[in-house]
Design a protein around this motif. Structure first.
Motif, mmCIF file in Angstrom:
data_model
loop_
_atom_site.group_PDB
_atom_site.id
_atom_site.type_symbol
_atom_site.label_atom_id
_atom_site.label_comp_id
_atom_site.label_asym_id
_atom_site.label_seq_id
_atom_site.Cartn_x
_atom_site.Cartn_y
_atom_site.Cartn_z
ATOM 1 N N SER A 1 -21.116 -0.190 10.417
ATOM 2 C CA SER A 1 -22.254 -0.426 9.471
ATOM 3 C C SER A 1 -22.716 1.287 9.111
ATOM 4 O O SER A 1 -22.367 2.003 9.714
ATOM 5 C CB SER A 1 -23.387 -0.935 9.928
ATOM 6 O OG SER A 1 -23.931 -0.327 11.354
ATOM 7 N N SER B 1 -11.472 0.616 6.965
ATOM 8 C CA SER B 1 -12.767 1.416 6.523
ATOM 9 C C SER B 1 -12.876 1.572 4.968
ATOM 10 O O SER B 1 -11.935 1.342 4.320
ATOM 11 C CB SER B 1 -12.584 2.836 7.018
ATOM 12 O OG SER B 1 -11.616 3.487 6.572
ATOM 13 N N ARG C 1 -23.148 -3.606 6.193
ATOM 14 C CA ARG C 1 -22.185 -4.008 7.544
ATOM 15 C C ARG C 1 -20.622 -4.174 6.905
ATOM 16 O O ARG C 1 -20.482 -5.135 5.771
ATOM 17 C CB ARG C 1 -22.494 -5.161 8.296
ATOM 18 C CG ARG C 1 -24.042 -4.895 9.064
ATOM 19 C CD ARG C 1 -24.366 -6.088 9.638
ATOM 20 N NE ARG C 1 -25.655 -6.000 10.236
ATOM 21 C CZ ARG C 1 -26.124 -5.315 11.158
ATOM 22 N NH1 ARG C 1 -24.987 -5.215 12.277
ATOM 23 N NH2 ARG C 1 -27.212 -5.331 11.824
ATOM 24 N N ASN C 2 -19.744 -3.656 7.539
ATOM 25 C CA ASN C 2 -18.429 -3.979 6.897
ATOM 26 C C ASN C 2 -17.746 -4.813 7.814
ATOM 27 O O ASN C 2 -17.312 -4.170 9.085
ATOM 28 C CB ASN C 2 -17.580 -2.465 6.754
ATOM 29 C CG ASN C 2 -16.240 -2.542 6.264
ATOM 30 O OD1 ASN C 2 -15.829 -3.607 6.070
ATOM 31 N ND2 ASN C 2 -15.607 -1.356 6.433
ATOM 32 N N PRO C 3 -17.319 -5.902 7.745
ATOM 33 C CA PRO C 3 -16.672 -6.844 8.613
ATOM 34 C C PRO C 3 -15.091 -6.751 8.776
ATOM 35 O O PRO C 3 -14.570 -7.270 9.288
ATOM 36 C CB PRO C 3 -17.179 -8.218 8.132
ATOM 37 C CG PRO C 3 -17.608 -8.133 6.844
ATOM 38 C CD PRO C 3 -18.028 -6.727 6.275
ATOM 39 N N ASN C 4 -14.707 -5.911 7.868
ATOM 40 C CA ASN C 4 -13.336 -5.710 7.511
ATOM 41 C C ASN C 4 -12.623 -5.052 8.570
ATOM 42 O O ASN C 4 -13.326 -4.284 9.334
ATOM 43 C CB ASN C 4 -12.943 -5.128 6.179
ATOM 44 C CG ASN C 4 -13.366 -6.006 5.164
ATOM 45 O OD1 ASN C 4 -12.820 -7.301 5.185
ATOM 46 N ND2 ASN C 4 -14.347 -5.865 4.465
ATOM 47 N N LYS D 1 -13.258 -9.323 3.549
ATOM 48 C CA LYS D 1 -14.451 -10.050 3.495
ATOM 49 C C LYS D 1 -15.346 -9.217 2.840
ATOM 50 O O LYS D 1 -15.376 -8.081 2.856
ATOM 51 C CB LYS D 1 -14.755 -10.382 4.850
ATOM 52 C CG LYS D 1 -13.933 -10.997 5.888
ATOM 53 C CD LYS D 1 -13.920 -11.044 7.444
ATOM 54 C CE LYS D 1 -12.990 -11.659 7.907
ATOM 55 N NZ LYS D 1 -11.755 -10.775 8.292
ATOM 56 N N GLN D 2 -16.532 -9.861 2.424
ATOM 57 C CA GLN D 2 -17.641 -9.283 1.793
ATOM 58 C C GLN D 2 -18.530 -8.476 2.650
ATOM 59 O O GLN D 2 -18.770 -9.112 3.550
ATOM 60 C CB GLN D 2 -18.257 -10.317 0.923
ATOM 61 C CG GLN D 2 -17.711 -11.036 0.030
ATOM 62 C CD GLN D 2 -16.884 -10.228 -1.246
ATOM 63 O OE1 GLN D 2 -17.417 -9.425 -1.508
ATOM 64 N NE2 GLN D 2 -15.974 -10.753 -1.630
ATOM 65 N N PRO D 3 -18.748 -7.285 2.189
ATOM 66 C CA PRO D 3 -19.736 -6.739 2.945
ATOM 67 C C PRO D 3 -21.245 -7.252 3.038
ATOM 68 O O PRO D 3 -21.595 -8.001 2.140
ATOM 69 C CB PRO D 3 -19.905 -5.088 2.347
ATOM 70 C CG PRO D 3 -19.343 -5.462 1.132
ATOM 71 C CD PRO D 3 -18.424 -6.482 1.082
ATOM 72 N N LYS D 4 -21.983 -7.016 3.947
ATOM 73 C CA LYS D 4 -23.254 -7.720 4.154
ATOM 74 C C LYS D 4 -24.371 -6.755 4.075
ATOM 75 O O LYS D 4 -24.195 -5.547 4.857
ATOM 76 C CB LYS D 4 -23.711 -8.333 5.497
ATOM 77 C CG LYS D 4 -22.396 -9.654 5.627
ATOM 78 C CD LYS D 4 -22.922 -10.266 6.965
ATOM 79 C CE LYS D 4 -21.751 -11.254 7.076
ATOM 80 N NZ LYS D 4 -21.205 -11.909 8.282
ATOM 81 N N ARG E 1 -15.349 -2.443 10.602
ATOM 82 C CA ARG E 1 -16.159 -3.270 11.404
ATOM 83 C C ARG E 1 -17.465 -2.362 11.917
ATOM 84 O O ARG E 1 -17.843 -2.759 12.953
ATOM 85 C CB ARG E 1 -15.665 -3.871 12.810
ATOM 86 C CG ARG E 1 -14.515 -4.767 12.150
ATOM 87 C CD ARG E 1 -13.990 -5.726 13.141
ATOM 88 N NE ARG E 1 -12.918 -6.599 12.677
ATOM 89 C CZ ARG E 1 -12.115 -7.401 13.406
ATOM 90 N NH1 ARG E 1 -12.409 -7.330 14.537
ATOM 91 N NH2 ARG E 1 -11.402 -8.154 12.598
#
Length: 187
Positions: A109, A77, A71-74, A36-39, A107
């Protein structure tokens, strides 16, 4: 002939187990493991210093303080190495800023803060500069590409590149700084 029957059963069961494992991995990939794309959020873009003078020589120094929350939603790491962010004014590079290495947990930040000192000569010689000063705002674009490794459960590791682009508007004199950021990841 009877001795071939257990071999056929064994091959059939093995094939079904491999097929079941393959289907399970495909389902896991499309539900949990799909990247998923980081925010990226600009938490603070501050105008730390601005000096402007017209006489005897045009003089301009602008220092921006950038604090970004990534923010890393994956479920993996992301560990990245040192990089450089570039700031552009109307398509012309006017600043560079170092981005220190870091790690964003699965998951999780990560806060990145840096200072950007804008090169006055390139800014002042831009034909749009004085028109923007009269309008009361300057428009910048910040672009950074960070490469690193993605680690999945500490076992699987592969290379990835994250790029971030921010549109920044500085309202003069000493007004608020507005920004909008977009990011993308390439594996």
């Amino acid at each position: 002939m009877a001795s071939k029957r257990p071999l056929k059963i064994c091959c059939g069961v093995t094939f079904l187990l491999i097929l079941l494992l393959g289907i399970t991995l495909v389902i896991l990939y499309f539900t949990l493991l799909k990247p998923k794309q980081p925010k990226v959020e600009a938490r603070a873009v501050t105008l730390e210093n601005i000096e402007f003078g017209l006489f005897p020589v045009v003089n301009l120094n602008v220092t921006l303080g950038l604090v970004l929350l990534i923010r890393n939603p994956n479920v993996a790491s992301f560990k990245f190495s040192n990089s450089t962010a570039f700031a552009y004014y109307r398509g012309v590079e006017v600043a560079q800023s170092p981005v220190p290495e870091g790690r964003i947990a699965a998951r999780g930040s990560h806060m990145v803060s840096t200072r950007v000192v804008i090169v006055a000569d390139k800014l002042v010689t831009n034909p749009n500069f004085f028109g923007d000063i009269l309008k009361g705002s300057l428009f910048f674009t910040s672009i950074s590409e960070v490469s690193g490794k993605v680690g999945l459960f500490g076992i699987v590791k592969f290379r990835a590149m994250s790029s971030t682009s921010c549109e920044i508007t500085v309202v003069l004199p000493g007004g608020p700084v507005n920004s909008t950021c977009n990011s993308a990841v390439k594996f």
